[in-house]
Design an enzyme around this catalytic site. Sequence first.
Site, PDB file in Angstrom:
ATOM      1  N   LEU A  44       0.854  -1.176   0.000  1.00 50.74           N
ATOM      2  CA  LEU A  44       0.000   0.000   0.000  1.00 50.74           C
ATOM      3  C   LEU A  44       0.902   1.242   0.000  1.00 50.74           C
ATOM      4  O   LEU A  44       2.098   1.130   0.233  1.00 50.74           O
ATOM      5  CB  LEU A  44      -0.913   0.003   1.230  1.00 50.74           C
ATOM      6  CG  LEU A  44      -1.938  -1.127   1.280  1.00 50.74           C
ATOM      7  CD1 LEU A  44      -2.647  -1.151   2.623  1.00 50.74           C
ATOM      8  CD2 LEU A  44      -2.953  -0.986   0.142  1.00 50.74           C
ATOM      9  N   SER A  45       0.318   2.404  -0.256  1.00 46.49           N
ATOM     10  CA  SER A  45       1.161   3.600  -0.319  1.00 46.49           C
ATOM     11  C   SER A  45       1.913   3.797   0.995  1.00 46.49           C
ATOM     12  O   SER A  45       3.049   4.269   0.995  1.00 46.49           O
ATOM     13  CB  SER A  45       0.324   4.835  -0.656  1.00 46.49           C
ATOM     14  OG  SER A  45      -0.633   5.084   0.343  1.00 46.49           O
ATOM     15  N   GLU A  46       1.302   3.398   2.114  1.00 44.55           N
ATOM     16  CA  GLU A  46       1.994   3.510   3.395  1.00 44.55           C
ATOM     17  C   GLU A  46       1.617   2.367   4.319  1.00 44.55           C
ATOM     18  O   GLU A  46       0.463   1.928   4.351  1.00 44.55           O
ATOM     19  CB  GLU A  46       1.622   4.821   4.091  1.00 44.55           C
ATOM     20  CG  GLU A  46       2.792   5.725   4.337  1.00 44.55           C
ATOM     21  CD  GLU A  46       3.116   6.584   3.140  1.00 44.55           C
ATOM     22  OE1 GLU A  46       4.289   6.963   2.989  1.00 44.55           O
ATOM     23  OE2 GLU A  46       2.206   6.877   2.362  1.00 44.55           O
ATOM     24  N   THR A  47       2.616   1.904   5.054  1.00 44.67           N
ATOM     25  CA  THR A  47       2.398   0.999   6.186  1.00 44.67           C
ATOM     26  C   THR A  47       2.927   1.697   7.424  1.00 44.67           C
ATOM     27  O   THR A  47       4.065   2.173   7.445  1.00 44.67           O
ATOM     28  CB  THR A  47       3.120  -0.344   5.977  1.00 44.67           C
ATOM     29  OG1 THR A  47       2.548  -1.011   4.844  1.00 44.67           O
ATOM     30  CG2 THR A  47       2.971  -1.238   7.197  1.00 44.67           C
ATOM     31  N   VAL A  76       9.367   7.335   5.133  1.00 42.19           N
ATOM     32  CA  VAL A  76       9.050   8.737   4.863  1.00 42.19           C
ATOM     33  C   VAL A  76       8.925   9.494   6.190  1.00 42.19           C
ATOM     34  O   VAL A  76       8.615   8.907   7.228  1.00 42.19           O
ATOM     35  CB  VAL A  76       7.748   8.879   4.039  1.00 42.19           C
ATOM     36  CG1 VAL A  76       7.932   8.304   2.644  1.00 42.19           C
ATOM     37  CG2 VAL A  76       6.568   8.210   4.738  1.00 42.19           C
TER      38      VAL A  76
END
Length: 286
Positions: A44-47, A76
Amino acid sequence: MHIAVFTVDAFTSRAFAGNPAAVCLLESDLNEDLHQKIAAEMNLSETAFIRKLHPGDDFTKSSCFGLRWFTPANEVPLCGHATLASAAVLFHVQKNRNSVLTFVTLSGELKARQVEDHIVLDLPLYTAYPQALQEVEELVKAAVGDMIVQDVRYSPDTKKLLVRLSDTYERSVLEELQVSAQRFLSAEKTGKVKGLILTLKGSSSGKGHDFYSRYFAPWYGILEDPVTGSAHAVLSSYWSEQLGKKEMLAFQCSRRGGELKISLRSDGRVDIAGQTAVVLKGNLTF
């Protein structure tokens, strides 16, 4: 090893809209390389990884936790939607009763609180400064072609480039814009852009959304991010100045779409509120 994991759709009240984030609850420290491997696996775009700061901490009772965010490619420094998702897991799944949760992150301490059916994030507010078009002209052209550009700004704190389309365009133009985010990688020659925001002024009638946006970050392995809290930490500053407003309603025009309630604070930060939907609960086993 077992790690509790959840998928939460952020900045939406319904499943399969908004921006999905994976959230992992870490009962103990995780080997450093496993963060990135898990994020790549979740894809996913972020975990987000929530960790206890002290041995006696408890996900249901404690009010302060460590928080890190990883894309499938790298870590990030700030992710709004995965912070919203993390707070949702603690508030709604773990039934944490604290009125305010504090997350210790690479962007300092971030706070989340419940207000009715929204979770409000206290985020840093970032200024975007005027940017000479010729320096980024190839990247802008790769994004919007021959469309009329009204303003170009750059946020050095976040490495995001903000491109405002002409007020003559409707929301549908932004929604229907076809981009090849991979082309951005070759068009970006300055080495300073890590995210591209396309934005458009909203309705002038005083009703509906104050501004619209789309966000692209192929430099982080994300072609298009559905709804982006960190981009709105830049957009909030810009549009507040342009519109002369402290309270705004924003909509990110990705295919999934998501709504953000924005309130600029007197301390130079911004409250960004959204709803969430928990769509998956499970365990990582390895």
